[in-house]
Scaffold this active site. Structure first.
Site, PDB file in Angstrom:
ATOM      1  N   TRP A 393     -35.121  -3.219  41.797  1.00  0.00           N
ATOM      2  CA  TRP A 393     -35.436  -2.160  40.841  1.00  0.00           C
ATOM      3  C   TRP A 393     -34.133  -1.562  40.308  1.00  0.00           C
ATOM      4  O   TRP A 393     -33.179  -1.346  41.062  1.00  0.00           O
ATOM      5  CB  TRP A 393     -36.263  -1.072  41.507  1.00  0.00           C
ATOM      6  CG  TRP A 393     -37.700  -1.468  41.724  1.00  0.00           C
ATOM      7  CD1 TRP A 393     -38.241  -2.730  41.602  1.00  0.00           C
ATOM      8  CD2 TRP A 393     -38.776  -0.605  42.106  1.00  0.00           C
ATOM      9  NE1 TRP A 393     -39.573  -2.707  41.888  1.00  0.00           N
ATOM     10  CE2 TRP A 393     -39.939  -1.413  42.199  1.00  0.00           C
ATOM     11  CE3 TRP A 393     -38.880   0.745  42.395  1.00  0.00           C
ATOM     12  CZ2 TRP A 393     -41.188  -0.877  42.540  1.00  0.00           C
ATOM     13  CZ3 TRP A 393     -40.114   1.287  42.739  1.00  0.00           C
ATOM     14  CH2 TRP A 393     -41.257   0.467  42.811  1.00  0.00           C
ATOM     15  N   LYS A 394     -34.124  -1.318  38.988  1.00  0.00           N
ATOM     16  CA  LYS A 394     -32.958  -0.693  38.358  1.00  0.00           C
ATOM     17  C   LYS A 394     -33.225   0.797  38.219  1.00  0.00           C
ATOM     18  O   LYS A 394     -34.062   1.219  37.415  1.00  0.00           O
ATOM     19  CB  LYS A 394     -32.674  -1.309  36.986  1.00  0.00           C
ATOM     20  CG  LYS A 394     -31.379  -0.800  36.376  1.00  0.00           C
ATOM     21  CD  LYS A 394     -31.107  -1.435  35.023  1.00  0.00           C
ATOM     22  CE  LYS A 394     -29.706  -1.063  34.533  1.00  0.00           C
ATOM     23  NZ  LYS A 394     -29.421   0.370  34.562  1.00  0.00           N
ATOM     24  N   TYR A 395     -32.497   1.586  39.005  1.00  0.00           N
ATOM     25  CA  TYR A 395     -32.761   3.023  39.098  1.00  0.00           C
ATOM     26  C   TYR A 395     -32.043   3.796  37.993  1.00  0.00           C
ATOM     27  O   TYR A 395     -30.917   3.456  37.597  1.00  0.00           O
ATOM     28  CB  TYR A 395     -32.340   3.536  40.477  1.00  0.00           C
ATOM     29  CG  TYR A 395     -33.128   2.867  41.582  1.00  0.00           C
ATOM     30  CD1 TYR A 395     -34.382   3.334  41.957  1.00  0.00           C
ATOM     31  CD2 TYR A 395     -32.624   1.734  42.228  1.00  0.00           C
ATOM     32  CE1 TYR A 395     -35.121   2.690  42.944  1.00  0.00           C
ATOM     33  CE2 TYR A 395     -33.351   1.087  43.214  1.00  0.00           C
ATOM     34  CZ  TYR A 395     -34.601   1.560  43.570  1.00  0.00           C
ATOM     35  OH  TYR A 395     -35.343   0.927  44.539  1.00  0.00           O
ATOM     36  N   GLU A 546     -35.897   1.976  35.415  1.00  0.00           N
ATOM     37  CA  GLU A 546     -35.583   1.463  34.077  1.00  0.00           C
ATOM     38  C   GLU A 546     -36.000   0.014  33.887  1.00  0.00           C
ATOM     39  O   GLU A 546     -36.151  -0.452  32.777  1.00  0.00           O
ATOM     40  CB  GLU A 546     -34.074   1.549  33.815  1.00  0.00           C
ATOM     41  CG  GLU A 546     -33.537   2.946  33.655  1.00  0.00           C
ATOM     42  CD  GLU A 546     -32.066   2.927  33.269  1.00  0.00           C
ATOM     43  OE1 GLU A 546     -31.750   3.509  32.225  1.00  0.00           O
ATOM     44  OE2 GLU A 546     -31.266   2.329  33.996  1.00  0.00           O
ATOM     45  N   GLY A 547     -36.153  -0.719  34.990  1.00  0.00           N
ATOM     46  CA  GLY A 547     -36.453  -2.135  34.898  1.00  0.00           C
ATOM     47  C   GLY A 547     -35.939  -2.855  36.123  1.00  0.00           C
ATOM     48  O   GLY A 547     -36.040  -2.331  37.242  1.00  0.00           O
TER      49      GLY A 547
END
Length: 746
Positions: A393-395, A546-547
């Site tokens: 996960w892109k935090y 974010e993605g």
């Protein structure tokens, strides 16, 4: 990096057919009165400023009393008083005045020993460094700027090596490594008062001249050089100037003012300009860190081959050695960004030993590894086909590199190597709960996010940005945070950056543990199934992220310090369908607003950063995405960073000339509909098209990127990659290829 260094020599060689004539450096006889005295030509054709010497008075240009040595001056309340002025004059030095005033490190025939006029004293004059800055400021080509600085460095290495560290720091306007956070913090008004006290001018005059010229350094130089002198303090040297600047940074009050005054009184010629600029924090010569490292590497090779008298000859004959030296120096600096460590090592040991002599260790931040943007799951599998990958996960938070040294001290650094330790006392207080087993030292890479304690979920970045930055009291913290750890770079005295991600992750799980709401491992999925990646992307969005970050596990999976690597790809949730990423762009100009926007800037000129040429290239004009409050905030901030003209390292078309130019001090995140080739914008020019750059269509402002400095903005190669990744561009290229094949067939 190899391409960048090689291109340096290609451009240098291409320019060799028509060398520019050597620069004529003005000779200043005694003390010059500017700008009233006429400029005449000397026998050699160089300009000479005719001096008028009146040793017993100080002529400030206004309010001068007929009585010699007495100055009519107005105080802050407007009262006129007589003040006795101590006259100062030139004294003799071991080097001739002509040598000092004519020192030119840009000369094609420069010899590091013969041209170092201070070789008898073995202490580098500050005037030699100031002259170098002056020549660089007047030089247009970046290659020549680097060459000039390398000549000066090679002289210092041979004649006065103890002065190399301060010379390097002064060349990039730093007093210590960036992570130490040592800043001068001298207000412009304080400097103006020091100039008034030293020259006899009044404050109103200095302010009006600064407003007119736009550069207090130039005003200081003109005020200083027009002053009549009889006795002058001992000449300044680089070592003492650097030491005094560090003192100024560490004290406050009247003591700071006194030190500034004492130093300024001793300045001669262009020393005044660059001393004041150093105090302001804007050197204005266009030398960024990568250029400085290149100049340092070239200077080292010149020093090692001093028998080849001409500097230009060294660069031609030892081109391969310069390329290798530059690469080794930049690589070592990436893992050990401290000139106090690096420079003594290059002077004492062979350059090939540099990485061994300057190892990474806790307390010294590394330049982080960065990811390439991608705009779809299919593109990820095109890049990583057949490799084992992991998705994380892109935090939406703040990148944080957290260090523990063997003394038990915790340090927290931003992506720009800024020391944020004082910003997060709560993390330090609970850091012991993170450890599992015996851990004496570590460096972890992570993302700090705002955390909702009650709902146990991530909050948007905008919430984190409201958290206090300095003098944080742990009892008064309102925005709670959670740290998501995604990499381990160092553990118990061993660097891990050359190990694969799968090995680094295994050690991370062995030595660290999660604590609910405080310390978490990045949510990850190891898979090679395209449907699972798509589903995981959707889950990350539901989890307020974010993605995804997609990384290789075993192949090409080392931690690449300071690189934007294609072994890490980012896949965001809200990419516009035709563009793979938002862009982080530098604001370089502003256009005055009309109508509702009167009184603020209504539009702005933005640029990407070309890391190879170290220049800012225009990419778009932007006027959408702003609230009225945004425009007011931007106008107030950028209004403090107006520069009288475009920087020599700004690349733009004259049709884009803004009402005001800005220093490159702020980065904005921007989104757009797509990217297109442009006849007027200069972004990535020469990469995709030889004559046209790339521009953004329908750009809109998203937010300020406080976590990035201007050199971390989206670079020209990224812009070119984003343009070429668009579907319509790909389809057009396929069509052209098909037509070419058909033409060849028929």
């Amino acid at each position: 990096m190899q391409k960048s260094i090689t291109s340096f020599f290609k451009k240098k060689s291409d320019a060799g057919d028509s060398p520019s004539p050597p620069k004529k450096v003005p000779k200043i006889e005694a003390k010059a009165e500017l700008p009233d005295e006429p400029i005449i030509k000397s026998e050699d054709g160089s300009p000479t400023i005719k001096a008028k010497v009146e040793p017993m008075s100080v002529d400030s240009g206004e309010n001068t009393s007929p009585l010699k040595g007495v100055k009519k001056e107005q105080d802050s309340e407007g009262k006129t008083t007589d003040r006795k002025v101590t006259s100062i004059g030139l004294n003799s030095t071991s080097a001739s005045k002509e040598d000092m005033e004519n020192y030119d490190p840009s000369a094609d025939s420069y010899n590091p020993l013969k041209n170092a006029y201070w070789k008898d004293k073995k202490v580098t004059p500050y005037l030699a460094l100031a002259r170098t800055f002056q020549v660089i400021e007047e030089t247009k080509g970046r290659l020549k700027m680097i060459d000039t600085l390398s000549n000066f460095f090679s002289s210092v290495m041979l004649v006065s090596p103890e002065d190399l560290v301060p010379s390097v720091y002064l060349s990039i306007n730093q007093l210590a490594p960036a992570y130490e956070g040592l800043e001068l913090g001298v207000a412009e008004t304080t400097l103006m008062k020091a100039i008034c006290k030293a020259t006899g001018r009044n404050l109103a005059h200095i302010k009006s001249q600064t407003h007119l010229i736009g550069d207090l350094g130039i005003v200081a130089e003109q005020s200083r050089v027009s002053q009549r002198m009889m006795f002058q303090p001992a000449p300044l040297n680089v070592r003492d100037v650097f030491r005094k600047l560090r003192e100024i940074a560490k004290i406050s009050g009247q003591s700071k003012m006194d030190l500034v005054y004492n130093m300024f009184v001793a300045c001669r010629s262009s020393e005044a300009r660059f001393f004041i600029r150093s105090l302001i924090g804007k050197l204005r010569i266009g030398i960024a860190e990568q250029s400085l490292l290149t100049a340092l590497a070239i200077g080292l090779v010149k020093k090692n081959h001093i028998d080849d008298c001409k500097a230009s000859k060294v660069q031609e004959v030892y081109k391969d050695e310069i390329v290798e030296t530059t690469l080794l120096l930049k690589t070592a600096y990436s893992q050990c960004p401290n000139y106090d460590v690096i420079i003594p090592a290059i002077l004492k040991y062979d350059i090939k030993e540099l990485q061994e002599r300057c190892p990474m260790h806790p307390g010294m931040p590394l330049r982080p590894m960065l990811a390439q943007p991608t705009k779809g799951v299919h593109e990820v599998f095109e890049r990583f086909g057949g490799m084992q990958i992991t998705c994380e996960w892109k935090y939406d938070g703040e990148r944080a590199q957290i260090h523990l040294n063997e003394k038990g001290e915790i340090s927290i650094f931003s992506r720009n190597s800024e020391n944020n330790t004082a910003k997060y006392p709560d993390l330090i207080a609970r850091s012991s709960g993170l450890l599992k087993g015996e851990v004496k030292s570590y460096i972890i890479d992570s993302e700090i996010v705002a955390w909702d304690v009650e709902r146990k979920q991530i909050l948007p970045f905008q919430v984190l940005s409201t958290r206090k930055r300095k003098n944080v009291d742990i009892e008064e913290i309102k925005v709670q945070v959670c740290v998501y750890i995604f990499d381990l770079l160092y553990i118990n005295g061993t660097a891990l950056v050359t190990k694969n991600l799968s090995e680094r992750r295994k050690l991370l799980l062995e030595h660290f543990q999660e604590v609910e709401g405080e310390w978490k491992f990045a949510t990850a999925l190891d898979t090679n199934d395209i449907d699972e990646v798509q589903q995981f992307l959707e889950e990350s969005i539901k989890g307020n992220c974010e993605g995804l970050m997609v990384k290789t596990l075993d192949e090409e999976a080392t931690y690449e310090i300071a690189k934007r690597s294609r072994n890490w790809l980012k896949l965001k949730k809200d990419y516009i369908s035709n563009v793979g990423d938002s862009l982080d762009l530098v604001v370089i100009g502003g256009y005055k607003g009309k109508g509702r926007r009167t009184g603020t800037y209504g539009g702005f000129l933005l640029a990407c950063y070309d890391t190879e040429n170290e220049e800012y290239q225009s990419i778009c004009k932007i006027g959408t995405g702003f609230t009225d409050e945004d425009l007011q905030t931007h106008s107030e901030f950028l209004g403090k960073h107006v520069t009288p003209s475009a920087k020599s390292y700004y690349r733009y078309d004259s049709s884009l000339e803004p009402d005001h130019w800005f220093e490159p001090v702020q980065v904005w995140e921007v989104k757009c509909a797509d990217l297109s080739l442009s006849p007027i914008h200069r972004a990535a020019i020469g990469i995709v098209d030889g004559e046209r750059g790339i521009s953004l269509r329908f750009p809109r402002f998203i937010r300020i990127r406080d976590d990035k400095n201007s050199e971390n903005a989206t670079d020209a190669n990224q812009v070119a990659h984003m343009y070429q990744s668009q579907d319509q561009v790909k389809n057009n290229q396929k069509s052209c290829t098909q037509m070419d094949m058909e033409d060849e067939f028929y």
